[in-house]
Design an enzyme around this catalytic site. Sequence first.
Site, short mmCIF file in Angstrom:
data_model
loop_
_atom_site.label_atom_id
_atom_site.label_comp_id
_atom_site.label_asym_id
_atom_site.label_seq_id
_atom_site.Cartn_x
_atom_site.Cartn_y
_atom_site.Cartn_z
N CYS A 12 0.86 -1.18 0.00
CA CYS A 12 0.00 0.00 0.00
C CYS A 12 0.90 1.24 0.00
O CYS A 12 2.13 1.14 0.08
CB CYS A 12 -0.90 -0.01 1.23
SG CYS A 12 0.01 0.18 2.78
N HIS A 84 3.75 1.07 10.93
CA HIS A 84 2.61 1.04 11.84
C HIS A 84 2.69 2.12 12.92
O HIS A 84 1.73 2.32 13.66
CB HIS A 84 2.52 -0.33 12.53
CG HIS A 84 2.11 -1.42 11.61
ND1 HIS A 84 0.91 -1.42 10.95
CD2 HIS A 84 2.73 -2.57 11.23
CE1 HIS A 84 0.80 -2.51 10.21
NE2 HIS A 84 1.90 -3.23 10.36
N HIS A 139 -1.78 -5.07 18.53
CA HIS A 139 -1.14 -4.69 17.27
C HIS A 139 -0.38 -3.38 17.46
O HIS A 139 -0.88 -2.45 18.12
CB HIS A 139 -2.20 -4.53 16.18
CG HIS A 139 -1.63 -4.44 14.80
ND1 HIS A 139 -1.06 -3.28 14.31
CD2 HIS A 139 -1.52 -5.36 13.80
CE1 HIS A 139 -0.64 -3.49 13.07
NE2 HIS A 139 -0.91 -4.75 12.75
N GLU A 141 0.10 -0.83 15.65
CA GLU A 141 -0.64 0.37 15.23
C GLU A 141 -1.62 0.81 16.30
O GLU A 141 -1.71 2.00 16.63
CB GLU A 141 -1.39 0.10 13.92
CG GLU A 141 -2.18 1.30 13.43
CD GLU A 141 -3.00 1.01 12.18
OE1 GLU A 141 -4.12 1.55 12.09
OE2 GLU A 141 -2.54 0.25 11.31
#
Length: 673
Positions: A12, A84, A139, A141
């Site tokens: 991405c 992240h 996670h 992020e």
Amino acid sequence: MKVTVAENAGFCFGVKRATERLEQALQHRRAGERLLTLGHLIHNDVYNRSLAERGVEVTDIDGAERLAPMASEAMPVTVFVRAHGIPHKDEARLARAAEANPWFRYEDCTCPFVKKIHNIVERECTEDSFLLVLGNPTHPEVVGILSYFEGEKLVYTDAASLEAMAERGELEKYNNLSPVIVSQTTQSLAEWKKSQKIFKKLYTNARIFDTICSVTELRQNEAAELSRRCDCMVVIGGRDSSNTAKLYSICKEHCQNTVWIESPDELRRLPVLPSSHAIVGIAAGASTPQGLIQEVYETMSEMNFEQMLEESLKTLNTGDTVTGTVTNVTDAELTLDLGVNVTGYIKAEQITDDPAAKLTEMFRRGDEVEAFVIRVSDIEGVAELSKKRVDSDRNWQKIVAACEAGEIVEGKVVDIVKGGAVALVGPNRVFIPASQTGVPKDGDMTVLKGTDVKLRIIEIKGNRAIGSIKLVAREERRAAEAAFWASIEEGKVYDGVVKSMTAYGAFIDLGGVDGMVHKTELSWKPIATPADVVAVGDPITVFVKSFDAEKKRISLGYKTEESNPWYIFTGKYAVGDVASVKIVNMMPFGAFAEIVDGVDGLIHISQIAQQRIGKPADVLSIGDVVDAKIIAIDEENRKVSLSIRALLDEAQAEAEAMPEDAEAVADEAVVEE
């Protein structure tokens, strides 16, 4: 075979931006320069391994801070922050380190979409607000997002868990607060939409921010559409990648024959084609390099169609032993991709007997698990499996082999039963008769429960194993004793423990072998019993005075010349020195005074005062502390002569030598009056 690659597969924008920065740094790397990433730059093991091969190191915030002061012109250091993002406080620590040393710098490669969420939650954090995040609480992020909000905050994993929290009343304590609601960038759009419906029922003042990355949304929609048209879907991405996990879940929903791989090598181990209608789709997570996607595409194109078709038609039978790849983990069960037309699952009780065990800590997606097939249902499309059965069979063979070879095994005592104890060796229960536990007859065997032990399997009766702790302990003790007697020598020092005492001495455990310290060796001063110096259980450092290996006797010493009071005294004092002494005994001919612990000196009655006295008690009392001059030391007989009178005579002589000064002092005293 028709293979279609999703248009938006692979890196991405945020991941591409991070990798391009690092690739550029690698191209222009100076001699001696160290490049590091704070955590893995992206969630893709294949790419991260390639970075490691090119000398890029991985560190954490503490490691980065330790490196910062060491950076120099000859060895500059650059740290790349992962896509992240990192917690707010960690970024501040990096900034301070970079400010303190110009040769240490960091590149913030946080995805702009993630940075946008940081700005939102920091801006929206007020006294009357709380934060709700849709995402994985562990996670990186999500951890970073939470760090930018100082108030109350909650993370929920999907709409169902949010609804469950509401039903349990867990959100009620926030009723007086205004919710700020965001999502992890890679979350499922469907879950986000379901969540919004729940929010509208729960709150009228919610501030909802659509933070799912637009590319993520596009990729998920494309994967859903492609998986509807394909007989088989191959999802490429790291096992730790959140967005790849979402893609796999979406594709699996629409195409049962969906597999998840990290590298092309895994393809040849998977039956990827379910039928002769060979329409295959490829989707890839946001952290998957384009080159890896191309390699998978080419590998699939080269694979033999008939072989793949034959593999795809394989089935399972009860009693088979299979190897599957973990696709989902909960604390209740594992779900496995078995490479056939049924999905495998293993309940927690078919994995371990430990009720406190957490499968989410024991397994991860992508792990390979070997299991025994208990039941197959082609109608339901599932196979019930048992890992315990495979482990038990395999470990039972180890138990049998250990018995035959006479090997020592390790286990844990889990139960005390009639006649003995039970130890778990792997998943297998081994019975240990009371006589083989090493606990004395009629002793308390419960002290063994919960302990790790070494044992020897002494007998196999059918499917029952019998073991002995006592045999191993005896062998270890004999080996330790043999090693001890092989290395013992006079003068050797040992750290031991006082094991027992008698009136004449103390027995010391030197590590499986006992030695004896006679009470005369415990102190330079006469003592009544060893208990005057040591107690049972005391650690003690001793040395070997003599030993008889044949009779297994060891005579130990404790007191050393360095601890000899006379040695201490002569090292500190000489004839002519003045010492502060304590009166400890009095006789008609004089008083004895302690100079140091264990050494007394005699103050003869003629040396106590300047005038003649009848007895020492006329001037002194036991316990008095006085200054005395050492006037003689008899080294041979270890005797010391002291004098108080000598100091008095010296003081008088000084006063008589300075009469003018004495008169002046007297005149001053008169004037003051």
